[in-house]
Design a protein around this motif. Structure first.
Motif, mmCIF file in Angstrom:
data_model
loop_
_atom_site.group_PDB
_atom_site.id
_atom_site.type_symbol
_atom_site.label_atom_id
_atom_site.label_comp_id
_atom_site.label_asym_id
_atom_site.label_seq_id
_atom_site.Cartn_x
_atom_site.Cartn_y
_atom_site.Cartn_z
ATOM 1 N N ARG A 24 -27.451 22.181 17.329
ATOM 2 C CA ARG A 24 -28.837 22.204 16.851
ATOM 3 C C ARG A 24 -29.277 20.874 16.264
ATOM 4 N NH1 ARG A 24 -28.717 27.996 13.579
ATOM 5 N NH2 ARG A 24 -28.368 29.339 15.409
ATOM 6 N N ASP A 26 -30.082 16.875 15.843
ATOM 7 C CA ASP A 26 -30.627 15.870 16.744
ATOM 8 C C ASP A 26 -29.983 14.505 16.566
ATOM 9 O OD1 ASP A 26 -31.586 15.285 14.245
ATOM 10 O OD2 ASP A 26 -33.638 14.877 14.895
ATOM 11 N N TRP A 27 -29.096 14.361 15.591
ATOM 12 C CA TRP A 27 -28.523 13.053 15.316
ATOM 13 C C TRP A 27 -27.318 12.671 16.175
ATOM 14 C CZ3 TRP A 27 -23.472 13.021 13.983
ATOM 15 C CH2 TRP A 27 -22.932 14.181 13.428
ATOM 16 N N ASP A 29 -26.903 12.317 19.389
ATOM 17 C CA ASP A 29 -27.293 11.343 20.405
ATOM 18 C C ASP A 29 -27.696 10.017 19.781
ATOM 19 O OD1 ASP A 29 -26.788 13.227 22.267
ATOM 20 O OD2 ASP A 29 -28.853 13.511 22.922
ATOM 21 N N ARG A 30 -28.158 10.052 18.544
ATOM 22 C CA ARG A 30 -28.535 8.814 17.863
ATOM 23 C C ARG A 30 -27.322 8.073 17.330
ATOM 24 N NH1 ARG A 30 -32.790 11.262 13.682
ATOM 25 N NH2 ARG A 30 -33.037 9.067 13.074
ATOM 26 N N ARG A 271 -32.358 7.320 27.459
ATOM 27 C CA ARG A 271 -31.992 7.017 26.063
ATOM 28 C C ARG A 271 -31.962 5.514 25.811
ATOM 29 N NH1 ARG A 271 -27.043 5.850 23.718
ATOM 30 N NH2 ARG A 271 -26.862 6.381 21.486
#
Length: 311
Positions: A24, A26-27, A29-30, A271
């Motif tokens: 859940r 979102d970090w 991928d960052r 990305r």
């Protein structure tokens, strides 16, 4: 023996809750490097829960194990664990968990043996397709160029790591794009991503019914590529790395409507072209420290009765 049961429950809770929380968020991928660390800590905590529960169950079932484990402990500490009150389930639990540990080691050994066999086969193929020149030493060939109609490049780990590039890749990628491709593969080698892939594949192959291990394997394959992309982009820029990645894969149908084994490539290119904002340094440090505490929890649960007995 409540501590052993608590460890099993903690391991099950970690195995169920952690992958859902990470899915859940979102970090990842960052910050793929931080996400790799978090996943390793989660799996280490699950395995540690099983190992500690096995040890305490064996101590409750067999006096010989108890004597070795608590040889230097005061009597009050031994009594605090209530090892003598364990029922008949202690011995089967210890044996079952021990078998699981041995099976995990066997799967890891199988994965390593298979990888070495694949590596020997690829090295033999390299020697056949690119034989040594007279007077050339094998140890000096860290870059091997192969004749090939399809652009391709890969890093072959081992005692003498080698970067293999086809002539089609050299023709298609120019200048900094080729440098970005080489930096991507070197990023895999420096971070020893091959060992992460081996361990995750061994756990997923040995316990296919355990979702956390399957998720661990899938995320390792995805995150190591993102981490290597970031390594290349920091040196040669995101646009250059994206163009190199697209040029290397455009003939494989990965950008079409039909899914392929390289379905991650379009997401990786997107990305790189639209980079997400990195997390603040303090946030990254907090995530890293919190993940490091996850494997500590089973140890604390194990030590609680002993610490209470010592006052």
């Amino acid at each position: 023996m409540m501590v052993s049961v608590a460890l099993l429950l903690l391991g099950a809770l970690t195995a169920v809750a952690a992958p859902r929380l990470l899915a859940r968020a979102d970090w990842p991928d960052r910050e793929p490097v931080v996400a790799l660390w978090v996943w390793q800590c989660v799996v280490a905590a699950v395995l540690l829960c099983c190992a500690l529960s096995m040890t305490l169950s064996a101590a409750a079932a067999w006096q010989a194990v108890r004597g070795q484990l608590f040889a230097a402990a005061p009597r009050g500490v031994v009594e605090a664990y209530a090892l003598g009150a364990a029922g008949r389930w202690a011995a089967p639990t210890a044996v079952l968990l021990a078998c699981g540990g041995l099976w995990s080691l066997a799967m890891l050994a199988r994965e390593v043996v298979r990888d070495r066999a694949r590596r020997r086969g690829r090295r033999a193929e390299l020697l056949l397709r690119a034989p040594l020149l007279p007077g050339e030493e094998p140890a000096g060939r860290r870059l091997v160029v192969l004749e090939g109609d399809r652009p391709h490049a890969w890093w072959l780990p081992g005692a003498v790591p080698r970067l293999v590039v086809t002539t089609a890749a050299l023709r298609r990628l120019r200048g900094r794009q080729l440098d970005a491709l080489l930096a991507h593969e070197q990023g895999h080698a420096r971070a020893r991503h091959d060992w992460l892939l081996h361990c995750s594949a061994a756990l997923a192959g040995g316990f296919p019914q355990v979702p956390v291990f399957a998720a661990f394997r899938d995320e390792m394959h995805r995150l190591v590529e993102l981490a290597a992309d970031d390594t290349a982009s920091r040196r040669f820029g995101r646009l250059t790395t994206a163009l190199a990645l697209a040029g290397l894969n455009e003939d494989r149908g990965v950008f079409g409507p039909c899914p392929t084994p390289q379905a991650q490539v379009p997401q990786r290119v997107h990305r790189l072209l639209t980079p997400p904002d990195r997390l603040p340094a303090l946030h990254r440090l907090r995530l890293t420290a919190t993940a490091a505490l996850v494997p500590v929890l089973p140890v604390l649960v194990t030590l609680v009765p002993g610490l209470r007995a010592l006052g």
